[in-house]
Design a protein around this motif. Sequence first.
Motif, PDB file in Angstrom:
ATOM      1  N   ASP A 100      33.535  42.464  38.309  1.00  0.00           N
ATOM      2  CA  ASP A 100      33.531  42.100  36.897  1.00  0.00           C
ATOM      3  C   ASP A 100      33.909  40.627  36.728  1.00  0.00           C
ATOM      4  O   ASP A 100      34.779  40.110  37.447  1.00  0.00           O
ATOM      5  CB  ASP A 100      34.534  43.005  36.167  1.00  0.00           C
ATOM      6  N   PRO A 101      33.265  39.892  35.781  1.00  0.00           N
ATOM      7  CA  PRO A 101      33.586  38.469  35.593  1.00  0.00           C
ATOM      8  C   PRO A 101      35.072  38.210  35.345  1.00  0.00           C
ATOM      9  O   PRO A 101      35.620  37.229  35.856  1.00  0.00           O
ATOM     10  CB  PRO A 101      32.746  38.083  34.377  1.00  0.00           C
ATOM     11  N   GLY A 102      35.719  39.068  34.566  1.00  0.00           N
ATOM     12  CA  GLY A 102      37.143  38.871  34.309  1.00  0.00           C
ATOM     13  C   GLY A 102      37.968  38.985  35.566  1.00  0.00           C
ATOM     14  O   GLY A 102      38.904  38.208  35.796  1.00  0.00           O
ATOM     15  N   LEU A 103      37.622  39.953  36.420  1.00  0.00           N
ATOM     16  CA  LEU A 103      38.350  40.128  37.669  1.00  0.00           C
ATOM     17  C   LEU A 103      38.100  38.944  38.601  1.00  0.00           C
ATOM     18  O   LEU A 103      39.007  38.471  39.298  1.00  0.00           O
ATOM     19  CB  LEU A 103      37.916  41.431  38.335  1.00  0.00           C
ATOM     20  N   ARG A 104      36.870  38.442  38.616  1.00  0.00           N
ATOM     21  CA  ARG A 104      36.561  37.273  39.448  1.00  0.00           C
ATOM     22  C   ARG A 104      37.318  36.032  38.966  1.00  0.00           C
ATOM     23  O   ARG A 104      37.817  35.246  39.777  1.00  0.00           O
ATOM     24  CB  ARG A 104      35.051  37.025  39.430  1.00  0.00           C
ATOM     25  N   LEU A 105      37.423  35.875  37.656  1.00  0.00           N
ATOM     26  CA  LEU A 105      38.198  34.749  37.125  1.00  0.00           C
ATOM     27  C   LEU A 105      39.669  34.867  37.521  1.00  0.00           C
ATOM     28  O   LEU A 105      40.312  33.878  37.881  1.00  0.00           O
ATOM     29  CB  LEU A 105      38.068  34.693  35.607  1.00  0.00           C
ATOM     30  N   ALA A 106      40.202  36.074  37.449  1.00  0.00           N
ATOM     31  CA  ALA A 106      41.595  36.286  37.841  1.00  0.00           C
ATOM     32  C   ALA A 106      41.788  35.942  39.309  1.00  0.00           C
ATOM     33  O   ALA A 106      42.781  35.292  39.690  1.00  0.00           O
ATOM     34  CB  ALA A 106      42.006  37.733  37.569  1.00  0.00           C
ATOM     35  N   ALA A 107      40.860  36.368  40.156  1.00  0.00           N
ATOM     36  CA  ALA A 107      40.974  36.096  41.587  1.00  0.00           C
ATOM     37  C   ALA A 107      40.878  34.596  41.877  1.00  0.00           C
ATOM     38  O   ALA A 107      41.615  34.063  42.718  1.00  0.00           O
ATOM     39  CB  ALA A 107      39.889  36.856  42.343  1.00  0.00           C
ATOM     40  N   LEU A 108      39.989  33.888  41.194  1.00  0.00           N
ATOM     41  CA  LEU A 108      39.870  32.437  41.391  1.00  0.00           C
ATOM     42  C   LEU A 108      41.155  31.721  40.992  1.00  0.00           C
ATOM     43  O   LEU A 108      41.602  30.785  41.675  1.00  0.00           O
ATOM     44  CB  LEU A 108      38.688  31.903  40.579  1.00  0.00           C
ATOM     45  N   GLY A 109      41.770  32.159  39.890  1.00  0.00           N
ATOM     46  CA  GLY A 109      43.023  31.546  39.466  1.00  0.00           C
ATOM     47  C   GLY A 109      44.120  31.744  40.481  1.00  0.00           C
ATOM     48  O   GLY A 109      44.893  30.819  40.791  1.00  0.00           O
ATOM     49  N   GLN A 110      44.214  32.945  41.043  1.00  0.00           N
ATOM     50  CA  GLN A 110      45.246  33.208  42.040  1.00  0.00           C
ATOM     51  C   GLN A 110      44.947  32.488  43.349  1.00  0.00           C
ATOM     52  O   GLN A 110      45.857  31.978  44.013  1.00  0.00           O
ATOM     53  CB  GLN A 110      45.373  34.712  42.269  1.00  0.00           C
ATOM     54  N   LEU A 111      43.694  32.427  43.718  1.00  0.00           N
ATOM     55  CA  LEU A 111      43.324  31.714  44.940  1.00  0.00           C
ATOM     56  C   LEU A 111      43.666  30.229  44.818  1.00  0.00           C
ATOM     57  O   LEU A 111      44.132  29.603  45.781  1.00  0.00           O
ATOM     58  CB  LEU A 111      41.829  31.898  45.190  1.00  0.00           C
ATOM     59  N   ALA A 112      43.464  29.673  43.639  1.00  0.00           N
ATOM     60  CA  ALA A 112      43.802  28.263  43.423  1.00  0.00           C
ATOM     61  C   ALA A 112      45.289  28.013  43.606  1.00  0.00           C
ATOM     62  O   ALA A 112      45.699  26.921  44.016  1.00  0.00           O
ATOM     63  CB  ALA A 112      43.366  27.834  42.022  1.00  0.00           C
ATOM     64  N   ALA A 158      33.169  25.558  46.580  1.00  0.00           N
ATOM     65  CA  ALA A 158      32.929  24.136  46.317  1.00  0.00           C
ATOM     66  C   ALA A 158      32.452  23.909  44.891  1.00  0.00           C
ATOM     67  O   ALA A 158      32.718  22.856  44.294  1.00  0.00           O
ATOM     68  CB  ALA A 158      31.909  23.596  47.315  1.00  0.00           C
ATOM     69  N   ASP A 159      31.737  24.875  44.349  1.00  0.00           N
ATOM     70  CA  ASP A 159      31.215  24.752  42.983  1.00  0.00           C
ATOM     71  C   ASP A 159      32.136  25.469  41.994  1.00  0.00           C
ATOM     72  O   ASP A 159      31.669  26.213  41.120  1.00  0.00           O
ATOM     73  CB  ASP A 159      29.797  25.313  42.894  1.00  0.00           C
ATOM     74  N   LEU A 160      33.427  25.231  42.114  1.00  0.00           N
ATOM     75  CA  LEU A 160      34.416  25.977  41.339  1.00  0.00           C
ATOM     76  C   LEU A 160      34.156  25.912  39.840  1.00  0.00           C
ATOM     77  O   LEU A 160      34.078  26.947  39.164  1.00  0.00           O
ATOM     78  CB  LEU A 160      35.827  25.459  41.645  1.00  0.00           C
ATOM     79  N   VAL A 161      34.050  24.710  39.288  1.00  0.00           N
ATOM     80  CA  VAL A 161      33.956  24.587  37.834  1.00  0.00           C
ATOM     81  C   VAL A 161      32.684  25.231  37.286  1.00  0.00           C
ATOM     82  O   VAL A 161      32.758  26.026  36.335  1.00  0.00           O
ATOM     83  CB  VAL A 161      34.074  23.111  37.405  1.00  0.00           C
ATOM     84  N   PRO A 162      31.494  24.945  37.833  1.00  0.00           N
ATOM     85  CA  PRO A 162      30.306  25.646  37.316  1.00  0.00           C
ATOM     86  C   PRO A 162      30.423  27.165  37.441  1.00  0.00           C
ATOM     87  O   PRO A 162      29.964  27.900  36.555  1.00  0.00           O
ATOM     88  CB  PRO A 162      29.171  25.102  38.192  1.00  0.00           C
ATOM     89  N   THR A 163      31.043  27.613  38.530  1.00  0.00           N
ATOM     90  CA  THR A 163      31.210  29.058  38.705  1.00  0.00           C
ATOM     91  C   THR A 163      32.092  29.636  37.618  1.00  0.00           C
ATOM     92  O   THR A 163      31.770  30.674  37.009  1.00  0.00           O
ATOM     93  CB  THR A 163      31.823  29.359  40.089  1.00  0.00           C
ATOM     94  N   ALA A 191      40.104  15.896  36.941  1.00  0.00           N
ATOM     95  CA  ALA A 191      38.644  15.845  36.746  1.00  0.00           C
ATOM     96  C   ALA A 191      38.084  17.259  36.636  1.00  0.00           C
ATOM     97  O   ALA A 191      37.240  17.541  35.768  1.00  0.00           O
ATOM     98  CB  ALA A 191      37.987  15.087  37.893  1.00  0.00           C
ATOM     99  N   ASP A 192      38.553  18.152  37.522  1.00  0.00           N
ATOM    100  CA  ASP A 192      38.090  19.539  37.458  1.00  0.00           C
ATOM    101  C   ASP A 192      38.551  20.200  36.164  1.00  0.00           C
ATOM    102  O   ASP A 192      37.799  20.971  35.539  1.00  0.00           O
ATOM    103  CB  ASP A 192      38.622  20.340  38.651  1.00  0.00           C
ATOM    104  N   ARG A 193      39.769  19.927  35.762  1.00  0.00           N
ATOM    105  CA  ARG A 193      40.298  20.562  34.558  1.00  0.00           C
ATOM    106  C   ARG A 193      39.591  20.060  33.305  1.00  0.00           C
ATOM    107  O   ARG A 193      39.339  20.825  32.367  1.00  0.00           O
ATOM    108  CB  ARG A 193      41.809  20.337  34.470  1.00  0.00           C
ATOM    109  N   ILE A 194      39.273  18.770  33.267  1.00  0.00           N
ATOM    110  CA  ILE A 194      38.530  18.237  32.122  1.00  0.00           C
ATOM    111  C   ILE A 194      37.138  18.856  32.069  1.00  0.00           C
ATOM    112  O   ILE A 194      36.653  19.264  31.004  1.00  0.00           O
ATOM    113  CB  ILE A 194      38.453  16.702  32.202  1.00  0.00           C
ATOM    114  N   ALA A 195      36.481  18.943  33.227  1.00  0.00           N
ATOM    115  CA  ALA A 195      35.153  19.564  33.264  1.00  0.00           C
ATOM    116  C   ALA A 195      35.232  21.026  32.828  1.00  0.00           C
ATOM    117  O   ALA A 195      34.350  21.525  32.116  1.00  0.00           O
ATOM    118  CB  ALA A 195      34.577  19.458  34.676  1.00  0.00           C
ATOM    119  N   LEU A 196      36.294  21.708  33.241  1.00  0.00           N
ATOM    120  CA  LEU A 196      36.478  23.102  32.852  1.00  0.00           C
ATOM    121  C   LEU A 196      36.697  23.217  31.348  1.00  0.00           C
ATOM    122  O   LEU A 196      36.114  24.092  30.689  1.00  0.00           O
ATOM    123  CB  LEU A 196      37.662  23.693  33.616  1.00  0.00           C
ATOM    124  N   LEU A 197      37.506  22.329  30.794  1.00  0.00           N
ATOM    125  CA  LEU A 197      37.729  22.329  29.347  1.00  0.00           C
ATOM    126  C   LEU A 197      36.428  22.094  28.585  1.00  0.00           C
ATOM    127  O   LEU A 197      36.159  22.751  27.574  1.00  0.00           O
ATOM    128  CB  LEU A 197      38.745  21.251  28.960  1.00  0.00           C
TER     129      LEU A 197
END
Length: 688
Positions: A218-230, A239-244, A300-306
Amino acid sequence: MFRGIDEVDWASMEHAYGSAADVPELLRGLASPLPHERETALDGMYGAVHHQGDVYDSTLASVPFLFMLAGQAGLPDRGGIVELLASIGGSGDGDDLGDSGDRGEDGDDAAACRDTEVSEDDNHGMARLAVQAGSGVFLDLVSDGDPEVRRAVPSALVRFHGEPPRLLALLEERLRDEPDDGVRPALVESLGLFARLHPGSAAPAVDRLVSLCAAPHDPGLRLAALGQLASCAPDRLPADLVPTVVALLHTRSRRFRPSAEPTRTSSDTLIGSLRRMRPADEEGAQLLRTLHKALGARTADRIALLKGQLSSQDTADRCNAVWMSAGLFREWRAAYEEPVALIGEQLASDEERLRGAAVSVLEFLFTLAAPAADRLADLVASAPDTRDRGTATLDRPLKALARSGDARAVPALAEVLRHPLVPNETGYMTGYLGPAAVPLAPLLRERLAEVPLDAPETYGRAAPLLSGLGTLRYAAAVPEVLRLLHGAPRELRLREALVKALARALRAFGGAAHEAVPALRELLAGGCAAVAADALWSVEGDAEAVLPPLLRALAPERDGGGPRTAAEALGRMGAAATPALPGLRRLTDSAEVWERTAAACALWDIAGDPAPVLPVFRAAWRQNPYTRGTISACLVRMGGAGVPVHDLVRTELASPRRHRARSGGHGSHDVLEDERLLRDCRTALEAA
């Protein structure tokens, strides 16, 4: 459930507000059948028994009963009790246990913490041990019938229960069997916490997080996992974190449907207020907040994410992005024109919550809010006329516009000042508007003439107006200043605060305030001698009159406004204050860093000798970041003489983090002061 509670001598214990005799009532309130009583009781526990994270003897005595409540099947709101226990046990830790504390030889924080002896007077340590001792209850709750309990328990279990292999197996089992989509992200968060707390056993947890980042989850679960992995293994991020992340966010938003609005209690409590302020998509807010925090200095990543969040079609996504931008802007230095402009675009939204969030962020950005100034000006222009009713506070869009330095705020501020009831902060707005605020001076004077004498609100109403008049150097207001000076409140504390504000205004007026000289001379013998002498020098320039009280005030044991105030006044006198040099040199050895800093600045401004000044600056710069603004301003005046400490200036300019950034809080002017520091640092290097 409360067996033994009446045998505890609660009256002999304390909490934040004195006797803990009311704690049994609070504990029983947590078990009330009435929602508002449970909320009031929980608010009382946080407000008194666990006030601002403190641990008292009554807090420790409450822990067994809180565990009894948490384990009572069917009792509503036990998730909040589990969170309270986790907060009590974690008191004294950093924001994230993974970022603090000593690790054991095998890299296991939890084991090291369990084996550490705790003294009887270490309430925080005893609280941790008490929660660890009862953490077996958490094991029984991981499959509780209440999803709010299952959401709160995993992180508490990881924080306080040992046996890493058992914990990891349990988290894996729950991830497999958990039926509630709202609970699964909490389990993923606990995997990340496990990896940070148990680095020696982290590899399987990290591998599991990596697997959860990929489809078909699920997208929500994937977002949670990316946040914890970070946060625990950033090298494993794609490598394509922000677009993902942006793609997952938009997919999730299209699928997300807010659950029915939960029942809100009507109790007037802090917890109730916080619940009512929760975002519409609280889970989404938490997912992205975790990721932003973990990315830290990767601006830079955080601005792109915002930018990706703010381009969402979903209002909740954009609202979450605005709130998350606040932490980025407050802590890190970067070029923020694009995200600020996008936040400004949210001011045109029909969604009140989104507009309010945008204004709240723009308020503390000051000049950095300029890319949103057009939208702010439109919002101010469309605001309803409030002149006939008055308001206790300044309209926030107008405040943000004025703080940005935009002259379009002046007509609206003038309308505010034409009403007899003026929000107190209005006078301070002139300080951000420069010469454009000059038309406001007569109105500030009119309102100052209406301030009542010797009333509780005298200082609160007068001080902002005096600040504005001083900023504009509007000496035509001297009669109104003297009216307040002669009628100042009799109560000593209120009187001194008002007199100091009045004296500062007169100092700003300079020679045009000659009419005030007799009144200022009368003040030279009292508790406001230093500020009065400072003003008298500016108005009259009589060194023989002002030096004696300022020299007396340099001694910490003497009255007169304090050594720091005296040193600052002497520095403004320049060479005329040469007789004060011995006293200022002594003050550079003060135990108080602000006194040392003020004395060093004065030594330079009076004698122009960098030798006794620069060592003080170097030590103070490192000891207290808040002194850097004062020091950098003096380095600008020093020009080439400050070169020996320019290594500090270059290091500051190279630092990505704002000098006032700190965990656990922030000040309303932190961004403004940091931007001023950067400006002065650049100017100091250019002037050398």
